[in-house]
Design an enzyme around this catalytic site. Structure first.
Site, PDB file in Angstrom:
ATOM      1  N   SER A   1       0.845  -1.206   0.000  1.00 17.75           N
ATOM      2  CA  SER A   1       0.000   0.000   0.000  1.00 17.75           C
ATOM      3  C   SER A   1       0.879   1.255   0.000  1.00 17.75           C
ATOM      4  CB  SER A   1      -0.952  -0.029   1.199  1.00 17.75           C
ATOM      5  OG  SER A   1      -1.841   1.056   1.173  1.00 17.75           O
TER       6      SER A   1
ATOM      7  N   ARG B   1      -1.827  12.167  -0.321  1.00 18.94           N
ATOM      8  CA  ARG B   1      -2.586  10.917  -0.368  1.00 18.94           C
ATOM      9  C   ARG B   1      -3.294  10.652   0.965  1.00 18.94           C
ATOM     10  NH1 ARG B   1      -1.323   5.395   0.878  1.00 18.94           N
ATOM     11  NH2 ARG B   1      -2.052   3.848  -0.664  1.00 18.94           N
TER      12      ARG B   1
ATOM     13  N   HIS C   1      -8.656   1.184   0.423  1.00 19.87           N
ATOM     14  CA  HIS C   1      -8.602   0.226  -0.684  1.00 19.87           C
ATOM     15  C   HIS C   1      -9.983  -0.331  -1.030  1.00 19.87           C
ATOM     16  CE1 HIS C   1      -4.314   0.559  -1.022  1.00 19.87           C
ATOM     17  NE2 HIS C   1      -4.216   0.421   0.284  1.00 19.87           N
TER      18      HIS C   1
ATOM     19  N   GLN D   1      -4.435   2.384  -7.247  1.00 17.29           N
ATOM     20  CA  GLN D   1      -4.108   1.650  -6.023  1.00 17.29           C
ATOM     21  C   GLN D   1      -4.934   2.100  -4.826  1.00 17.29           C
ATOM     22  OE1 GLN D   1      -1.692   2.797  -3.134  1.00 17.29           O
ATOM     23  NE2 GLN D   1      -0.063   1.284  -3.344  1.00 17.29           N
TER      24      GLN D   1
END
Length: 310
Positions: free
Chosen positions: A94, A119, A200, A249
């Site tokens: 990750s 992020r 995710h 991702q």
């Protein structure tokens, strides 16, 4: 001749005091922390060195964790490389993928730190607190879990960590319902995770789209060695693929077990986990006992690993 992979942990590995011994003993590691402190000076209300080295109430908050952990892992990498240990390939779980790309030569350390700060903010703020959840499932295969949650709307697999440990993610109520269904279907145990969002999961697609816009302004470089992307579990040799993969991702499954199995199948027999803790070494024990795993999480580890691998 050993084939070496540098592997980097994800969020959850952080701990107070991480990297301080590197800061005190290595000029190159110190330079990484000093660079990150300067790069984030106007973006964070705490110096990244204080964030990592001293007790505070921010280290475990996603918007701070990501920058702190990437800074630390990159600082730990420099003296190891200076000691003569170099990877044939890199991978990161990750968040750790940013370290892997930087260590593979594809991204400047400063850009990696700045990117994960953004992020972290995007991931934390895209879904309001309480609306999303994550749950670790023990004792079932990925396929078994996929079959059970297929009928539960709003739930998907976040992490394929290792045999017997899979993490599901999604809307809070749906994840709780899926947890009960999984226990009925034979899961040994399910544990709701103390996280601030449904990481995710497709719920974070908007965060990935916004990250893609940020990535447009970042200059990447040709890779010196390949790295493995979480999205496909395959090696990336073309840096031109990286921005799209990093954006994807954020909302796609982390295929860590598959990534490690693919590297082993391709002849990698030595893995060096760089960062605090031994999470990835623990996963590897369940993935394969036929490889060697070293940990670099304390200053004394650098010399030990260098002597073993030079």
């Amino acid at each position: 001749m050993s084939r070496i992979a540098f592997i980097y942990p994800g969020q959850g590995a952080q701990k107070c005091g991480m990297g301080q011994d590197f800061y005190e003993n290595s000029a190159s590691a110190r330079a990484v922390y000093d660079m990150a402190a300067e790069a984030l000076r106007d973006e964070m209300d705490i110096d990244v060195r204080d964030l990592c080295f001293h007790e505070n109430d921010k280290l475990d908050l996603t918007e701070y964790t990501q920058a702190a952990l990437v800074t630390t892992c990159l600082a730990m990498t420099r003296p190891l490389v200076e000691a003569g240990v170099r990877p044939d390939v890199t991978a990161g779980l990750s968040l750790g993928e940013y370290c892997a790309i930087a260590a593979a030569g594809g991204m400047k350390e400063e850009d990696a730190v700045r990117l994960v700060r953004k992020r972290g903010l995007l991931m934390q703020n895209t879904v309001p607190a309480g609306e999303g959840a994550m749950c670790a499932v023990m004792g079932m295969t990925g396929g078994e879990i996929e079959n059970v949650i297929r009928d539960v709307e709003g739930v998907s697999v976040a992490n394929y960590n290792c045999p017997g440990q899979i993490v599901i993610t999604g809307a809070a109520g749906a994840v709780e319902a899926a947890s009960e269904k999984l226990k009925e279907a034979g899961a040994k145990r399910t544990v709701m995770l103390n996280v601030s969002g449904p990481f995710h999961s497709p719920m974070l697609k908007k965060a990935g789209e916004e990250l893609a816009q940020v990535l447009e302004g970042v200059e990447l470089s040709p890779l010196a060695v390949p790295y493995v992307t979480n999205v496909t579990a395959q090696q990336v040799t073309d840096i031109g693929q990286t921005k799209a993969l990093l954006a994807e991702q954020v909302s796609s499954s982390v295929r860590w077990q598959q990534s490690m199995e693919n590297l082993i199948a391709e002849g990698v027999d030595t893995f060096v986990e760089i960062g605090p803790g031994r999470t990835l070494a623990g996963f590897m024990r369940k993935i394969s006992r036929d490889v060697t795993v070293y940990n670099v999480g304390a200053w004394a580890d650098v010399e030990k690993v260098a002597q073993a691998l030079k």
